[in-house]
Enzyme design. Structure first.
Site, short mmCIF file in Angstrom:
data_model
loop_
_atom_site.label_atom_id
_atom_site.label_comp_id
_atom_site.label_asym_id
_atom_site.label_seq_id
_atom_site.Cartn_x
_atom_site.Cartn_y
_atom_site.Cartn_z
N ASP A 14 -4.74 -0.84 -17.48
CA ASP A 14 -5.10 -0.17 -16.14
C ASP A 14 -4.49 1.17 -15.97
O ASP A 14 -4.78 1.77 -14.91
CB ASP A 14 -4.98 -1.20 -14.96
CG ASP A 14 -3.79 -2.04 -14.91
OD1 ASP A 14 -3.27 -2.49 -15.87
OD2 ASP A 14 -2.75 -1.44 -14.12
N GLY B 231 0.81 -1.28 0.01
CA GLY B 231 -0.11 0.00 0.00
C GLY B 231 0.80 1.38 -0.12
O GLY B 231 0.15 2.35 0.07
N ARG C 91 -1.71 13.50 -6.03
CA ARG C 91 -2.15 13.28 -7.44
C ARG C 91 -3.41 14.13 -7.69
O ARG C 91 -4.52 13.88 -7.24
CB ARG C 91 -1.97 12.12 -8.02
CG ARG C 91 -2.00 12.31 -9.51
CD ARG C 91 -1.24 10.55 -9.97
NE ARG C 91 -2.42 9.66 -9.64
CZ ARG C 91 -2.23 8.37 -10.37
NH1 ARG C 91 -1.25 8.14 -11.00
NH2 ARG C 91 -3.16 7.55 -10.00
P1 AMP Z 1 1.03 0.07 -11.57
O1 AMP Z 1 1.96 -0.86 -12.15
O2 AMP Z 1 1.71 1.10 -10.43
O3 AMP Z 1 0.20 0.59 -12.46
O4 AMP Z 1 0.18 -0.78 -10.54
C1 AMP Z 1 -0.50 -1.92 -10.99
C2 AMP Z 1 -1.37 -2.51 -9.82
O5 AMP Z 1 -0.84 -2.76 -8.70
C3 AMP Z 1 -2.39 -1.32 -9.33
O6 AMP Z 1 -3.80 -2.01 -8.98
C4 AMP Z 1 -1.81 -0.80 -7.96
O7 AMP Z 1 -2.71 -0.14 -7.11
C5 AMP Z 1 -1.03 -2.14 -7.61
N1 AMP Z 1 0.08 -1.52 -6.61
C6 AMP Z 1 1.20 -1.20 -7.34
N2 AMP Z 1 1.96 -1.03 -6.15
C7 AMP Z 1 1.54 -1.48 -5.14
C8 AMP Z 1 1.77 -1.56 -3.56
N3 AMP Z 1 2.84 -1.18 -3.31
N4 AMP Z 1 0.88 -1.70 -2.93
C9 AMP Z 1 -0.29 -2.24 -3.20
N5 AMP Z 1 -0.88 -2.30 -4.42
C10 AMP Z 1 0.08 -1.82 -5.34
MG MG Z 2 -1.28 1.84 -12.48
#
Ligand code: AMP
Ligand code: MG
Length: 503
Positions: free
Chosen positions: A255, A127, A177
């Protein structure tokens, strides 16, 4: 009209959608938060008095210690195709939407805390976001905005000493953001994949209501078709805009695709130094699915996934034999939109006002030359802007700046001779062209090494470089004589920088 924090007007229109769209969840504060960065320009968008950044209450509120009246924190659910693989449920795993600030111009700005703790969608994650990635996203948004490309931006970064484990131990931070909306292609994919057509329609109606109000006069399903076409067109234009400034996003999963066609979710991105069409910014993408020159294709692929998700809306009342035609027709327009936009952007980079049939080849040959010689993309076009301003017959052998970027003198001379001939047929004069080119070809982009320096500073408690870059990248077309080093050849160590998905 600028207001204190407590007097901002909050609403959360997304939270008025049914509970299936989100989880209500409060941010988990970081211990001993400090203000790392504050963006007065974004504050102005929100009607927030920039002096408020210095208040303890400001940090406390955005760290989730104080709940501001009118906020309604939620984490949104979505799904998506990650590296081509369908993931049936994702969601804000570490981002919490406080709501929208409604400013005096009646604009609504989503305010999201990225790194604010666990949600139902955190999966294996913690998180959290680390200081490194928040600095990168903060600066990227400002750099993109400065270049005139639509993007999410950030109001602030809140830092903390809280340890967060990535490849090594780092410290946690929250990025505040701001965007017109954070709804993604993946938000639609989620409801479509579950066969929840009513929710799908509710989401589309919400997005059209809030952001495509000019389409509201159209009856359904024509309204949905026009909307999808516009999303596809905006996506094509965004891919062109990125290509023209040498930007590679790095993780173009569905996403991470904004339904508004704006730049979203900056992770392992890069503005290229040496021009290389196959450049892969993301260390975790060895196959190069999201390489620089794949982006236009991937943009289309992602639009196709969105189109599939929207079929129940687009094919409403459509006879069986014609189903899917609206999606296919919109996708067929993508290439033309992308190429027209690309053509316009590249001709502007060359300072061309008129259009000639040979321009496309002139641009293609230049890009081939830059690729073969791995010329610095930004520096080359800036040098060309000055070259084009000089006496058009000037000997290229004496133009050190261009020669230094393109170590292939014969090819460069031959191309410049064609370019000079072309420019002689233009209707505008040299001075006008010079001005136009300097306003199109930035002197400064956010190179990875620059972000890296600001990160190293921040990790050592020096936040001044972040502010220095924010100001610089706001006006990247200006000369900024005091910041000359950011326009020079990247240092040798810049080649060693590896950026991965882990942020
Ligand atoms: P991203 O690659 O940053 O676009 O993240 C892809 C997915 O993973 C999204 O649904 C994010 O909310 C989740 N996510 C990425 N990093 C974390 C983290 N440290 N803790 C929880 N969820 C994460
Ligand atoms: Mg993302």
């Amino acid at each position: 009209m600028l207001r204190p924090l407590e007097d901002l007007r909050w609403d959360n229109s997304f939270a008025r959608l049914p509970e299936a769209f989100y989880q209500q969840v409060r941010p988990t504060p970081l211990p001993d938060p400090t203000l790392v960065a504050f963006n007065p320009d974004v504050a102005a968008l929100l009607d927030l008095d920039p002096g408020e950044g210095g208040r303890r209450e400001f940090v406390a509120a955005l760290n989730g210690e104080l709940a501001l009246a009118g906020t309604q924190p939620i984490a949104a659910i979505y799904a998506g195709h990650q590296f081509g693989v369908w993931v049936p449920e994702l969601g804000d795993g570490r981002a919490i939407l406080l709501g929208e600030i409604v400013n005096s111009r009646h604009q609504r700005w989503d305010v999201q805390l990225k790194g604010a703790g666990l949600t139902r969608f955190s999966r294996m994650g913690d998180g959290r976001a680390v200081l490194r990635s928040t600095v990168r996203e903060y600066l990227a948004g400002e750099a993109m905005h400065g270049l005139g490309i639509s993007t999410t931006r950030s109001l602030a970064i809140i830092g903390s000493d809280a340890p967060v484990f990535r490849e090594q131990v780092e410290t946690g931070a929250v990025l505040v953001r701001v965007a017109p909306t954070h709804v993604r292609f993946g938000t639609f994919e989620l409801f479509a994949s579950r066969g929840q057509d009513a929710a799908l329609r509710q989401l589309a109606d919400y997005v059209i209501d809030m952001h495509f109000a000019h389409l509201l006069t159209l009856p359904a399903p024509a309204r949905y078709v026009a909307w999808y076409r516009e999303v596809v067109a905006r996506t094509a234009r965004l891919m062109a805009a990125w290509t023209a400034v040498g930007f590679a996003h790095g993780v173009l999963n569905t996403d991470n695709m904004s339904i508004l066609g704006i730049s979203l979710d900056y992770g392992p991105y890069a503005w290229m130094d040496a021009y290389d069409r196959g450049f892969i910014p993301n260390h975790s993408d060895p196959a190069g699915r999201y390489a620089f020159d794949q982006q236009p294709r991937v943009g289309l692929w992602n639009c196709a996934r969105l189109g599939e998700a929207l079929l129940p809306l687009l094919d409403q009342d459509v006879p069986a034999a014609s189903r899917g035609t609206a999606v296919v027709a919109a996708l067929e327009e993508y290439r033309g939109t992308f190429e027209a936009e690309m053509d316009q952007l590249m001709r502007a980079k060359l300072g061309l006002v008129g259009t000639e049939a040979g321009d496309v080849v002139l641009v293609a040959d230049l890009l081939a030359l830059l690729h073969d010689t791995r010329a610095d993309y930004t520096r080359f076009f800036r040098a060309l802007s000055h070259h084009a301003a000089g006496d058009s017959t000037r000997d290229v052998q004496r133009n050190d700046a261009l020669r230094a970027e393109v170590p292939a003198l014969e090819r460069l001379t031959a191309w410049l001779a064609r370019y000079t001939q072309r420019v002689l047929r233009e209707s505008i004069d040299v001075t006008a062209r010079h001005g136009r080119m300097l306003g199109t070809n930035p002197k400064f982009v956010l190179r990875n090494w620059m972000a890296q320096e600001a990160i190293a500073g921040a990790q050592a408690g020096n936040y001044a470089p972040i502010e220095e870059l924010r100001r610089l990248l706001q006006t990247p077309f200006d000369e900024h004589p005091a910041a000359e080093r950011y326009a020079e050849r990247p240092p040798e160590w810049a080649r060693e920088i590896a950026v991965s998905c882990s942020s």
